[in-house]
Design a protein around this motif. Structure first.
Motif, PDB file in Angstrom:
ATOM      1  N   ARG A 156      -4.767  -2.947 -11.404  1.00  0.00           N
ATOM      2  CA  ARG A 156      -4.237  -2.072 -10.360  1.00  0.00           C
ATOM      3  C   ARG A 156      -4.805  -2.594  -9.051  1.00  0.00           C
ATOM      4  N   GLY A 157      -3.910  -2.833  -8.063  1.00  0.00           N
ATOM      5  CA  GLY A 157      -4.366  -3.355  -6.781  1.00  0.00           C
ATOM      6  C   GLY A 157      -4.992  -4.737  -6.878  1.00  0.00           C
ATOM      7  N   GLY A 158      -4.628  -5.493  -7.942  1.00  0.00           N
ATOM      8  CA  GLY A 158      -5.137  -6.861  -8.060  1.00  0.00           C
ATOM      9  C   GLY A 158      -6.416  -6.989  -8.880  1.00  0.00           C
ATOM     10  N   GLN A 159      -7.025  -5.852  -9.268  1.00  0.00           N
ATOM     11  CA  GLN A 159      -8.292  -5.941  -9.999  1.00  0.00           C
ATOM     12  C   GLN A 159      -8.175  -5.404 -11.426  1.00  0.00           C
ATOM     13  N   LYS A 160      -8.948  -6.003 -12.321  1.00  0.00           N
ATOM     14  CA  LYS A 160      -8.979  -5.581 -13.734  1.00  0.00           C
ATOM     15  C   LYS A 160      -9.308  -4.096 -13.827  1.00  0.00           C
TER      16      LYS A 160
ATOM     17  N   LYS B 185       4.290  -3.803  -4.174  1.00  0.00           N
ATOM     18  CA  LYS B 185       4.430  -2.386  -3.799  1.00  0.00           C
ATOM     19  C   LYS B 185       5.667  -2.149  -2.944  1.00  0.00           C
ATOM     20  N   GLY B 186       6.764  -2.767  -3.355  1.00  0.00           N
ATOM     21  CA  GLY B 186       8.026  -2.534  -2.657  1.00  0.00           C
ATOM     22  C   GLY B 186       8.341  -3.539  -1.574  1.00  0.00           C
ATOM     23  N   THR B 187       7.317  -4.218  -1.018  1.00  0.00           N
ATOM     24  CA  THR B 187       7.639  -5.198   0.016  1.00  0.00           C
ATOM     25  C   THR B 187       8.084  -6.515  -0.634  1.00  0.00           C
ATOM     26  N   ILE B 188       8.782  -7.271   0.152  1.00  0.00           N
ATOM     27  CA  ILE B 188       9.306  -8.557  -0.289  1.00  0.00           C
ATOM     28  C   ILE B 188       8.184  -9.579  -0.203  1.00  0.00           C
TER      29      ILE B 188
ATOM     30  N   HIS C 172       0.268 -11.711  -0.466  1.00  0.00           N
ATOM     31  CA  HIS C 172      -0.260 -11.442  -1.801  1.00  0.00           C
ATOM     32  C   HIS C 172      -1.368 -12.448  -2.150  1.00  0.00           C
ATOM     33  N   ALA C 173      -1.126 -13.715  -1.821  1.00  0.00           N
ATOM     34  CA  ALA C 173      -2.146 -14.743  -2.075  1.00  0.00           C
ATOM     35  C   ALA C 173      -3.410 -14.425  -1.288  1.00  0.00           C
TER      36      ALA C 173
END
Lengths: 233, 233
Positions: A68-72, A145-148, A197-198
């Protein structure tokens, strides 16, 4: 064979998926993980919407995976890194996975004739399969989260570029994705690293995941949804 | 100065417009018409959401303008062609206008510090104004009934390309738009004619509108929203 590109799950209501192949794209990192795992002897992957459902399947003996949110997620066995899916721990096992964007895009594609999991890691195999099937295709980018996002759109563009004249582009988002790919095809990793995202992932120190996910054609297999789980074709 | 690109009004909830300049983009044809009219002695343009509201303002002596599905509304004085806005009929008059996509995008941008109307017809003037203001900017593409379209995204890319190093790209949609523009900047009309929207308009025989709307820098004025109407700066 026609193609459409859905640039975010928020836009999904504009698409009629019936009778079409839908390729789910979440390059950083859900679909890259799925392809990596199933091409490395993970038995099956069950994508589920909630942490609770994952915990329930964990209780039945599955490996629990996700973020969630990029974290385990703390109680889980593994996170959302493709390297987690290369470990001994998951070999021959069933994995239940939940992620911020990727599993949501899968759930929103249930009307599809077939759901296919797309990643640069098996780009050519996926494109060849689409050509063999010769069905209309929707490239469904999971976004963030919905953004492209750049990396998912790049992959959609890469598929369209590979399909070339064999496909008729049905919407303007196709042209957008293909232009993005053509503009950056000589330096995909460079442009992908510029994605928001990166940048978020880099904060967690997982730059090697980004490099791994942007590698093309490491695997020569196609990954599809069967009833409620993913496996190799 | 940062920039964000909203590729469709459906995605607008992801943006915080407060304190920012928001450029409304509906190249085929609402914002091109607005710029054309106001740069040719139309007094004011009132964008309204419904046909009924337009008819009410018509009753108060305004010119009624607009379309639904690309075609003029029967009772109205003019349609949604920039050539309508060059006619004697509208000179020095107030115009009430409702369109499928453009007025919706304006209504969804009411939190903005300032709403600016963007068109290729006044691209350089608009960019220069954004630079002078030096506020964060959101490029808000009106699209077509929620879908993303080429011509609006191209314009967003053209603005970003013109802003160059003076702007920091805040989201991935910026990169997408700028790549599209750079990929096609030598043949903007050619790519714009490939858009789904242009194809729909061509069915109504209005190819000359498309060519007009893709012409750059015909006008050297900036168009902004003031309270409830649009006028030149």
């Amino acid at each position: 064979m026609t193609a459409e590109v859905c640039l975010s799950p928020i836009l999904v209501d504009q698409f009629d998926m019936r009778g079409k192949n839908v390729v789910i794209i979440d390059i950083f990192r859900a679909t890259s993980c799925m392809v990596t795992g199933l091409c490395n002897e993970v038995d099956r992957i069950y994508p589920v919407a909630s942490v609770e459902e994952c915990l329930r399947l964990g209780g039945e003996g599955m490996i629990m995976a996700g973020e969630r949110g990029g974290q385990k997620i703390e109680e889980f066995d593994i996170g959302n890194s493709p390297f987690d899916y290369l470990s001994e721990q998951v070999r021959s096992r069933r994995v239940a996975v939940t992620t911020t964007n990727g599993t949501q895009a899968i759930n929103k594609s249930e009307d599809a004739y077939q759901i296919i999991i797309g990643a640069f890691l098996n780009l050519a195999a996926t494109v060849n399969y689409l050509v063999r099937q010769d069905l209309d295709v929707i490239l469904h980018c999971a976004g963030w989260k919905g953004t492209i996002n750049l990396e998912d759109t790049l992959f959609a563009g890469a598929v369209l570029d590979s399909l070339g004249d064999r496909v008729q582009l049905k919407d303007d988002a196709c042209q957008l994705a293909r232009s993005l790919y053509r503009d950056h095809q000589d330096n995909l990793l460079g442009i992908a690293k510029q994605s928001g995202h990166a940048a978020r992932l880099a904060k967690f120190g997982i730059t090697r995941d980004i490099e791994f996910c942007m590698t093309q054609n490491t695997y020569d297999e196609v990954v599809v949804m069967r009833e409620n789980y993913l496996s190799k074709l």
